[in-house]
Design an enzyme around this catalytic site. Structure first.
Site, PDB file in Angstrom:
ATOM      1  N   ALA A 113       0.830  -1.223   0.000  1.00 18.03           N
ATOM      2  CA  ALA A 113       0.000   0.000   0.000  1.00 18.03           C
ATOM      3  C   ALA A 113       0.861   1.268   0.000  1.00 18.03           C
ATOM      4  O   ALA A 113       0.502   2.275  -0.633  1.00 18.03           O
ATOM      5  CB  ALA A 113      -0.906   0.000   1.229  1.00 18.03           C
ATOM      6  N   HIS A 352      -1.789  -8.678   3.718  1.00 13.53           N
ATOM      7  CA  HIS A 352      -0.434  -8.167   3.943  1.00 13.53           C
ATOM      8  C   HIS A 352      -0.226  -6.777   3.325  1.00 13.53           C
ATOM      9  O   HIS A 352       0.842  -6.488   2.782  1.00 13.53           O
ATOM     10  CB  HIS A 352       0.613  -9.153   3.406  1.00 13.53           C
ATOM     11  CG  HIS A 352       0.271 -10.599   3.690  1.00 13.53           C
ATOM     12  ND1 HIS A 352       0.257 -11.132   4.952  1.00 13.53           N
ATOM     13  CD2 HIS A 352      -0.125 -11.604   2.876  1.00 13.53           C
ATOM     14  CE1 HIS A 352      -0.096 -12.393   4.908  1.00 13.53           C
ATOM     15  NE2 HIS A 352      -0.365 -12.709   3.653  1.00 13.53           N
ATOM     16  N   CYS A 353      -1.271  -5.969   3.380  1.00 18.12           N
ATOM     17  CA  CYS A 353      -1.209  -4.577   2.875  1.00 18.12           C
ATOM     18  C   CYS A 353      -1.002  -4.481   1.365  1.00 18.12           C
ATOM     19  O   CYS A 353      -0.673  -3.421   0.854  1.00 18.12           O
ATOM     20  CB  CYS A 353      -0.115  -3.760   3.562  1.00 18.12           C
ATOM     21  SG  CYS A 353      -0.378  -3.567   5.303  1.00 18.12           S
ATOM     22  N   SER A 354      -1.178  -5.587   0.652  1.00 17.05           N
ATOM     23  CA  SER A 354      -1.031  -5.519  -0.810  1.00 17.05           C
ATOM     24  C   SER A 354      -2.380  -5.857  -1.430  1.00 17.05           C
ATOM     25  O   SER A 354      -2.559  -6.918  -2.035  1.00 17.05           O
ATOM     26  CB  SER A 354       0.047  -6.488  -1.286  1.00 17.05           C
ATOM     27  OG  SER A 354       1.273  -6.093  -0.772  1.00 17.05           O
TER      28      SER A 354
END
Ligand SMILES: Cc1ncc(COP(=O)(O)O)c(C=O)c1O
Length: 398
Positions: A113, A352-354
């Site tokens: 992100a 995982h923030c992706s």
């Protein structure tokens, strides 16, 4: 390296969440304590002895970082609060003045992100175009797809050297050289690579590099933004205040301090910078080459063992880092993680923030991410728990 340096490892915890943050060796914590207990003064302000000591220690770390990433000068090293802050400085302090409507910025959907959201926000304001290099079926970026995605409008490429969900190691050197010879600026998100392997800012033709201290045995709240020396004059500060100016007057005249100080407004994370220095000294003592070879061996072993479990679907068989993402048939990733926690095994579950990987059909995985203090024995224990996982859930459900 001595596992006793990491007190948490003596508690029986198996820590496999190193992509989120790593454990800290005692010497790093000692360096924070030393600062707070022995010479806790501000920097770049005081004329007294302890203030001068801290000035020297703080500026020493800039040189340590310079040597560690192989850039040209300590002036190119800006301390930030971490990768996220570094990329925001790049986007809002540099790209805001560099990019024009219609220009293209190349990213990939596997980016964290932090390497997507600042670009999305600025693109809305300026009207440049974000293009995503298509990924292959293991969510990796091939050099050929990179080349096919470049156009005459491409002005910037911003990619992680290693991605945080499937551990894809990009060919940074090749991409860097291509960008340099085509007048494209190249930013490397080094959050998942700088802690694990040697990076060569100069040789790899990198223009900007971001990374975080806490993912490399250092404290939280500190990271670095490295900028090629001849680009520094184009970087505008995004924070204004003390420490970053030489003078100002009520008629709005502002004289900036020399770089890199003009990008470090306010009291910086002094203890954390010193801790980052201690962490880099620690990694240097072990040797990044030793670390990457050892992790390679561990990862191969982990993949071999995981592949033997028929109910486990691995998403990145060909991972070239210590990051392995998988799912367990019929059990949600959150449940897998919670259950492993009952056996003192720490892994991460989720996106995982992706979150753009969802658009390529990859969501909610269990992620194991290794570091040099992990062992074969820990992997064996982890596999032995995974083996009984389906039975545990059958019992719970029946
Ligand atoms: C590839 C990558 N980029 C950026 C970040 C953000 O790092 P930080 O939260 O330390 O700013 C992370 C964190 O996991 C990451 O893995």
């Amino acid at each position: 390296m001595n596992r006793d340096d990491f007190l948490l490892l003596n508690t029986g915890v198996i820590y496999f969440d190193n992509a989120a943050t790593t454990l800290k060796p005692k010497c790093v914590v000692d360096s924070l304590n030393d600062y707070y207990l022995k010479y806790s003064s501000n920097i770049h302000r005081g004329m007294y002895d302890i203030a001068k000591t801290v000035d020297l220690l703080y500026e020493r770390v800039r040189f340590v970082v310079k040597e560690f990433v192989h850039c040209s000068s300590a002036k190119e090293v800006i301390f930030t609060s971490g990768t996220t802050a570094s990329i925001n400085l790049l986007v809002f302090g540099f790209m805001k003045y560099y990019l024009k409507p219609g220009d293209e910025v190349l990213l990939s959907k596997a980016e964290h992100a932090s390497n997507i959201l600042p670009w999305l926000v600025l693109a809305k304001e300026i009207g440049f175009i974000i293009k995503y290099v298509p990924l292959n079926k293991e969510y990796k970026l091939d050099y050929e797809s990179f080349l096919n995605s470049v156009s005459s409008n491409t002005k910037v490429v911003s990619l992680a050297a290693v991605t945080n969900v499937v551990g894809d190691k990009r060919d940074i050197s090749r991409i860097g050289k291509y960008c340099r010879s085509h007048n494209i600026l190249f930013h490397v998100d080094g959050a998942q690579s700088v802690p694990h392997e040697v990076i060569n800012f100069n040789l790899d033709c990198i223009d900007f590099l971001s990374f975080s201290g806490h993912k490399m045995c250092g404290p939280t709240g500190v990271g670095c933004f490295i900028i090629r020396e001849d680009l520094i004059s184009m970087l505008q500060p995004v924070f204004y205040g003390g420490g970053m100016n030489d003078d100002f007057s009520s008629d709005s005249n502002l004289v900036l301090a020399d770089p890199p100080n003009c990008y470090e407004a306010g009291t910086p994370p002094i203890a954390e910078v010193l801790g980052l220095g201690a962490a880099i000294d620690y990694l240097n003592d072990i040797g990044l080459d030793v670390i990457s070879k050892y992790e390679e061996m561990l990862k191969k072993y982990l993949l071999e063992k995981l592949s033997s479990l028929s109910f486990v679907k691995i998403f990145n068989h060909s991972t070239d880092s210590g990051i392995v993402s998988f799912k367990v048939d019929g059990i949600s990733s959150n449940d897998v993680s919670k259950c492993l926690n009952d056996f003192h095994i720490c892994v991460r579950a989720g996106n995982h923030c992706s979150k753009l990987l969802k658009e390529d059909s990859l969501s909610s995985t269990v992620r194991v991410s290794l570091y040099f203090y992990n062992t074969i024995l820990e992997i064996d224990y982890f596999i032995s728990i995974l083996e009984i996982l389906p039975n545990i859930f059958k019992v719970v459900e029946s």
